[in-house]
Design a protein around this motif. Structure first.
Motif, PDB file in Angstrom:
ATOM      1  N   MET A  22       0.836  -1.197   0.000  1.00  0.00           N
ATOM      2  CA  MET A  22       0.000   0.000   0.000  1.00  0.00           C
ATOM      3  C   MET A  22       0.871   1.247   0.000  1.00  0.00           C
ATOM      4  O   MET A  22       0.654   2.169   0.774  1.00  0.00           O
ATOM      5  CB  MET A  22      -0.927  -0.029   1.201  1.00  0.00           C
ATOM      6  CG  MET A  22      -1.965  -1.121   1.123  1.00  0.00           C
ATOM      7  SD  MET A  22      -3.210  -0.962   2.388  1.00  0.00           S
ATOM      8  CE  MET A  22      -2.313  -1.557   3.809  1.00  0.00           C
ATOM      9  N   ALA A  23       1.894   1.203  -0.853  1.00  0.00           N
ATOM     10  CA  ALA A  23       2.861   2.293  -0.873  1.00  0.00           C
ATOM     11  C   ALA A  23       2.182   3.622  -1.161  1.00  0.00           C
ATOM     12  O   ALA A  23       1.403   3.750  -2.101  1.00  0.00           O
ATOM     13  CB  ALA A  23       3.912   1.999  -1.937  1.00  0.00           C
ATOM     14  N   GLY A  24       2.498   4.604  -0.309  1.00  0.00           N
ATOM     15  CA  GLY A  24       2.017   5.957  -0.549  1.00  0.00           C
ATOM     16  C   GLY A  24       0.558   6.182  -0.195  1.00  0.00           C
ATOM     17  O   GLY A  24       0.031   7.257  -0.417  1.00  0.00           O
ATOM     18  N   LEU A  25      -0.106   5.186   0.313  1.00  0.00           N
ATOM     19  CA  LEU A  25      -1.536   5.333   0.613  1.00  0.00           C
ATOM     20  C   LEU A  25      -1.794   4.752   1.991  1.00  0.00           C
ATOM     21  O   LEU A  25      -1.453   3.602   2.255  1.00  0.00           O
ATOM     22  CB  LEU A  25      -2.333   4.561  -0.443  1.00  0.00           C
ATOM     23  CG  LEU A  25      -3.811   4.886  -0.591  1.00  0.00           C
ATOM     24  CD1 LEU A  25      -4.006   6.345  -0.961  1.00  0.00           C
ATOM     25  CD2 LEU A  25      -4.419   4.021  -1.671  1.00  0.00           C
ATOM     26  N   SER A  26      -2.381   5.582   2.873  1.00  0.00           N
ATOM     27  CA  SER A  26      -2.625   5.069   4.215  1.00  0.00           C
ATOM     28  C   SER A  26      -3.775   4.060   4.167  1.00  0.00           C
ATOM     29  O   SER A  26      -4.593   4.068   3.239  1.00  0.00           O
ATOM     30  CB  SER A  26      -2.967   6.217   5.156  1.00  0.00           C
ATOM     31  OG  SER A  26      -4.288   6.645   4.911  1.00  0.00           O
ATOM     32  N   GLU A  27      -3.795   3.211   5.210  1.00  0.00           N
ATOM     33  CA  GLU A  27      -4.844   2.189   5.292  1.00  0.00           C
ATOM     34  C   GLU A  27      -6.229   2.844   5.256  1.00  0.00           C
ATOM     35  O   GLU A  27      -7.135   2.364   4.588  1.00  0.00           O
ATOM     36  CB  GLU A  27      -4.639   1.404   6.590  1.00  0.00           C
ATOM     37  CG  GLU A  27      -5.542   0.207   6.725  1.00  0.00           C
ATOM     38  CD  GLU A  27      -5.227  -0.594   7.969  1.00  0.00           C
ATOM     39  OE1 GLU A  27      -4.156  -1.206   8.017  1.00  0.00           O
ATOM     40  OE2 GLU A  27      -6.049  -0.607   8.899  1.00  0.00           O
TER      41      GLU A  27
END
Lengths: 197, 179
Positions: free
Chosen positions: A1-6
């Motif tokens: 999930m690189a660059g994107l928070s959960e």
């Protein structure tokens, strides 16, 4: 999930963003598959069950309230899918009872002297064989082992995933290792004696 | 510490989960007992083998195959919780509460609103009369009197709408804060 928070990923999935959902699947698919691999003995079902898990995740995401971590929720679904499968088929393994005769005494009886035991232990190669022993553990123990050793999940999270008290998780982990030890001594010791006879 | 105690604590010892009180005892015992020391080595070997396991890799195209199945699975439908429906909270709380308040303070509210409506009626009468006289000296029609029941009903409606919207705003703000 690189660059994107959960949290952002969940929001995007809830809005119907299929690319975000594909990103979520890519992030969790190997761990989900590994848990299923640990739990289910019929390996031909692995990918079908993993797909079933992600379809449930897809349908359930709008209801996911974020009270637990996303991974905890996904592994809980995985666990439930596996339990349903185990319940629907007859693939429960035969498990050695904990009070089996292959206790600590067995090591010494099979190995003979202390020197023999240490030689046996030094030659014991477990990294390839451990999977075969794991398949003989009860499903709950296999689940605890998979989460604890493969994902580094804490006792607390394992308890949440499996809906068990934390003390029970510790007990399962302790007993699982004891089962493994007994099986290894029983089988490995016999093999070693046969090789050295 | 004897062998039985030592063996029961070995798993926690390997996991580093043993409390400090037991550490000196178990280490002293392990140093002098070859049998427990052997068990420790075996347990460590099992632990290493468990840690060395690799993750299973999904086959190529796993995600693509799943994504193809999504339309057949149907677009997920959210069943919103009560908390996620601020309008329901607003109306559900606002309307009964305004009703209770109006019934409890009915005399005060009625006299206040009658006074207000009477002033408003006079003001409207004045405006209409001025307009008619400006248009050509016409006399205004008699202004209808307002019954207390109508005033009470109107005030109940207005206050219910006002309170419902207020609660809705609060509920929306709290929902936004929860993320």
């Amino acid at each position: 999930m690189a660059g994107l928070s959960e949290r952002d990923l969940i929001k995007r999935c809830r809005r119907g963003d299929d690319r975000a959902f594909a990103q979520l699947v890519d992030h969790y698919k190997n761990m989900v598959l590994t848990i299923i691999d640990r739990m289910i003995l019929d390996k031909s079902l692995l990918e079908d069950l993993a797909q079933e898990v992600f379809l449930r995740v897809y349908k359930g995401l709008p209801q996911f309230r974020g009270r637990s971590k996303l991974s905890t929720w996904i592994y809980r679904i995985t666990y439930n899918v596996c339990l349903a499968e185990i319940g629907s088929t007859d693939n429960r393994p035969n498990v050695l009872p904990l009070d089996s005769t292959s206790g600590e005494e067995a090591t010494w009886r099979l190995a003979g002297t202390q020197e023999d035991a240490e030689t046996w232990l030094a030659k014991l190669e477990l990294k390839e064989a451990i999977g075969r022993f794991l398949d003989r553990l009860p499903p709950q123990y296999r689940m605890v082992i998979a989460l604890y050793y493969l994902e580094g999940t804490s006792y607390r999270e394992i308890a949440e995933i499996m809906k068990l008290p934390m003390g029970t998780v510790k007990t399962y982990l302790h007993r699982a290792k004891k089962y493994l030890r007994n099986m290894i001594v029983e089988e490995g010791g016999k093999e070693w004696i046969a090789r050295t006879a | 510490m004897d062998c039985k105690d030592c063996l029961s604590l070995l798993s926690d010892y390997v996991d580093g989960a043993l409390s400090g009180d037991f550490l000196p005892d178990i280490e002293t015992h392990l140093a002098r007992c070859p049998r427990c020391s052997f068990e420790l080595s075996l347990l460590r070997k099992i632990d290493d083998a468990l840690r060395a396991q690799r993750l299973k890799r999904a086959s190529a195209g796993f995600t693509e195959r799943l994504m193809e199945r999504l339309p057949a699975a149907g677009r997920p439908v959210r069943t919103p919780a009560l908390w996620d429906r601020p309008w329901l909270i607003g109306w559900g709380v606002g309307v009964p509460m305004s009703g209770v308040l109006l019934i409890y303070f009915r005399d005060e509210v009625r006299s206040f609103l009658l006074q207000l409506s009477s002033n408003m009626a006079h003001n409207i009468e004045d405006v209409v009369a001025s307009a008619l006289s400006w248009l050509g000296g016409l006399s205004p029609p008699p202004f209808p009197s307002v019954s207390p029941q109508i005033v009470l009903t109107a005030s109940l409606t207005v206050s219910a709408i006002f309170m419902a919207w207020s609660f809705r705003l609060v509920a929306r703000a709290l929902t936004a804060l929860r993320g």
